[in-house]
Design a protein around this motif. Structure first.
Motif, short mmCIF file in Angstrom:
data_model
loop_
_atom_site.label_atom_id
_atom_site.label_comp_id
_atom_site.label_asym_id
_atom_site.label_seq_id
_atom_site.Cartn_x
_atom_site.Cartn_y
_atom_site.Cartn_z
N TYR A 93 0.85 -1.19 0.00
CA TYR A 93 0.00 0.00 0.00
C TYR A 93 0.89 1.25 0.00
N ARG A 94 0.47 2.24 -0.76
CA ARG A 94 1.23 3.48 -0.79
C ARG A 94 0.28 4.67 -0.73
N SER A 95 0.41 5.46 0.31
CA SER A 95 -0.36 6.70 0.45
C SER A 95 0.63 7.84 0.60
N ALA A 96 0.38 8.94 -0.09
CA ALA A 96 1.38 10.00 -0.11
C ALA A 96 0.73 11.36 -0.32
N PHE A 97 1.33 12.35 0.29
CA PHE A 97 1.05 13.75 -0.01
C PHE A 97 1.75 14.06 -1.32
N ASP A 98 0.99 14.50 -2.31
CA ASP A 98 1.51 14.59 -3.67
C ASP A 98 1.89 16.01 -4.07
N GLY A 99 2.53 16.72 -3.15
CA GLY A 99 3.06 18.04 -3.47
C GLY A 99 2.05 19.16 -3.32
N PHE A 100 2.49 20.36 -3.63
CA PHE A 100 1.63 21.54 -3.57
C PHE A 100 2.16 22.59 -4.55
N ASN A 101 1.27 23.50 -4.93
CA ASN A 101 1.62 24.64 -5.78
C ASN A 101 1.09 25.92 -5.15
N GLY B 91 6.58 25.71 -5.69
CA GLY B 91 5.95 24.57 -5.02
C GLY B 91 6.86 23.37 -5.00
N PHE B 92 6.25 22.22 -4.75
CA PHE B 92 6.98 20.96 -4.63
C PHE B 92 6.19 19.87 -5.34
N ALA B 93 6.91 18.97 -6.03
CA ALA B 93 6.26 17.85 -6.70
C ALA B 93 7.15 16.63 -6.63
N PRO B 94 6.61 15.45 -6.28
CA PRO B 94 7.42 14.22 -6.28
C PRO B 94 7.75 13.81 -7.71
N LEU B 95 8.99 13.39 -7.93
CA LEU B 95 9.46 13.00 -9.26
C LEU B 95 9.81 11.52 -9.35
N VAL C 216 12.60 10.96 -4.90
CA VAL C 216 13.19 12.26 -5.26
C VAL C 216 12.06 13.24 -5.53
N GLY C 217 12.20 14.45 -5.03
CA GLY C 217 11.22 15.49 -5.26
C GLY C 217 11.83 16.71 -5.92
N GLY C 218 10.97 17.50 -6.55
CA GLY C 218 11.41 18.73 -7.20
C GLY C 218 10.82 19.94 -6.53
N ASN C 219 11.68 20.88 -6.15
CA ASN C 219 11.24 22.16 -5.59
C ASN C 219 11.38 23.21 -6.69
#
Length: 414
Positions: free
Chosen positions: A91-99, A113-117, A154-157
């Motif tokens: 199972y995978r639950s995640a906060f998927d970034g914000f703008n 913002g931030f987005a998972p890559l 890895v995430g992108g800011n």
């Protein structure tokens, strides 16, 4: 049997399970690479290269950021259940970034913002046996239990701006600051007490940056038509890794390494949106990943390499009628599908693929500057060959956009 022989056996047993286990893609290298999508585009099966939205932006195409009418914040959460034909479950639950976005006059919009890559998430256990010749030539049957787990990504800011050059042409520029951490652990226990267990724990820290260029050309044939182009060019990347080995025979060994001659894959996308009739819209999109310098160093296994990756998607939307009197007439309905070929390639040139279908709904609230977006999806990922486990995932996402928080850029024609 000496320690070196034991280590050799351990590596021989562990590595094949990394590939054929639950979440086979996230257990290789830096994880399952992903392009971020806006909440609306996620329900269409695309990222949104050619999907303008006066309410919401995403890092996918900064050329549309000038269209924002209000200052606002967008965010999303996702939850997915993954299973495979080998009996794995995850199972995978995640906060998927914000703008966060706000307009600067009529022709410029700024956002950050931030987005998972990439995503890494696997945890599984297997048992088995292997036969090895000992020093005298006799054959040993070695029974073992193996546990493997990994997490992180890895995430992108990002931060940048979009600019409307004229009524039809818009351009955008953003910088994507990459940062991430991936933890993995491999534990091997031998049923035979003559063999020492071993544990490999590794940690990777990733730092880098990419430049994002976006362009959009509107009113191609009709007023609602758009062509969008996005290119993300890798600038720099450093991978700092630490790996510790403990076999309960010798002291724990720790190896540190810093890799600088590596780049995130080059990403190119093109999309097209058109109005079919009335409130019906259709969108199509193609994305390409191309390996950049040192890309094979993403991988933990020398049996694999990196090749071009491809994603094709299309969707339709029955758009919101924001000025309708009845609430159900203001809803947006969406559906889409996509097909993807991943970058990981085995020695025979095979690459995993994934088919994906999604449906979603947009619910405006307040003065229609705010919106809830819901979507559910089903995907199936095939391995490198027909002998690899088939992985399926089913899940949902919930996104929210809340606008008019600080500044007001003025309501424009929708």
């Amino acid at each position: 049997m000496d320690v070196r022989r034991i280590i050799t056996i351990g590596l021989f047993i562990l590595m094949p399970w990394v590939i054929s286990a639950q979440s086979m893609y996230s257990s290789i290298g830096l994880g399952d690479l992903a392009l971020p999508a806006s909440n609306r585009a996620a329900g269409l099966g695309v990222q949104g290269v050619a999907v303008p939205d006066f309410q919401e932006i995403s890092v996918i195409n900064p050329a549309f950021w000038h269209q924002l009418e209000f200052t606002g914040i967008t965010t999303r959460i996702q939850s997915t259940k993954l299973t495979n034909s080998a009996g794995g479950l995850n199972y995978r639950s995640a906060f998927d970034g914000f703008n966060f976005h706000f307009p600067m006059g009529d022709v410029v919009g700024i956002a950050f913002g931030f987005a998972p890559l990439s995503h890494v998430s696997y945890d599984f256990a297997r048992s088995g046996h292997k036969q090895f010749p000992d020093v005298s030539g006799a054959v040993d049957t070695v029974e073992y239990n193996v546990d493997l787990s990994g997490s992180g990504g890895v995430g992108g800011n990002f931060f940048g701006l979009g600019w409307q050059v004229n009524k039809r042409l818009s351009l955008g520029l953003a910088y994507n600051l990459l940062i991430g951490q991936i933890e993995s652990r491999r534990t091997l226990d031998f049923v035979d007490g003559n063999y020492a267990p071993r544990v490999i724990a590794s940690s990777k820290n990733i730092y880098g940056g990419n430049m994002i260029f976006g362009a959009a050309y509107s009113n191609v044939i009709r007023k609602s038509d758009n062509i969008g182009v996005r290119v993300e060019i890798p600038v720099s990347m450093t991978i700092r890794s630490e790996e510790s080995l403990n076999n309960n025979v010798t002291n724990s060994d720790q190896v540190s390494e810093e890799i600088e001659d590596v780049r995130w894959p080059l990403q190119m996308s093109i999309g097209y949106q058109t109005q079919l009739s009335g409130r019906w819209l259709a969108v199509s999109e193609v994305s390409l990943w191309s390996p950049s310098e040192g890309a094979d160093k993403f991988l933990d296994n020398n049996d694999f390499s990196m090749s071009n990756g491809l994603k094709i998607g299309a969707g339709i939307e029955y758009a919101s009628a924001y000025d309708a009197d009845q609430w159900w007439q203001q809803l947006a309905w969406r559906a889409g599908f996509s097909w993807r070929q991943y970058m990981e390639t085995d020695t025979q040139g095979n690459q995993p693929t994934r088919a994906y279908v999604v449906t979603g709904m947009g619910v405006p609230f307040g003065d229609a500057a705010n919106r809830l977006d819901f979507s559910v999806h089903y995907g199936q990922r095939n391995g490198f060959t027909a002998n690899d486990p088939v992985e399926t995932d089913i899940g949902f996402s919930i996104g929210i956009t809340v606008s008019e928080l600080w500044f007001n850029g003025g309501v424009r024609n929708r």
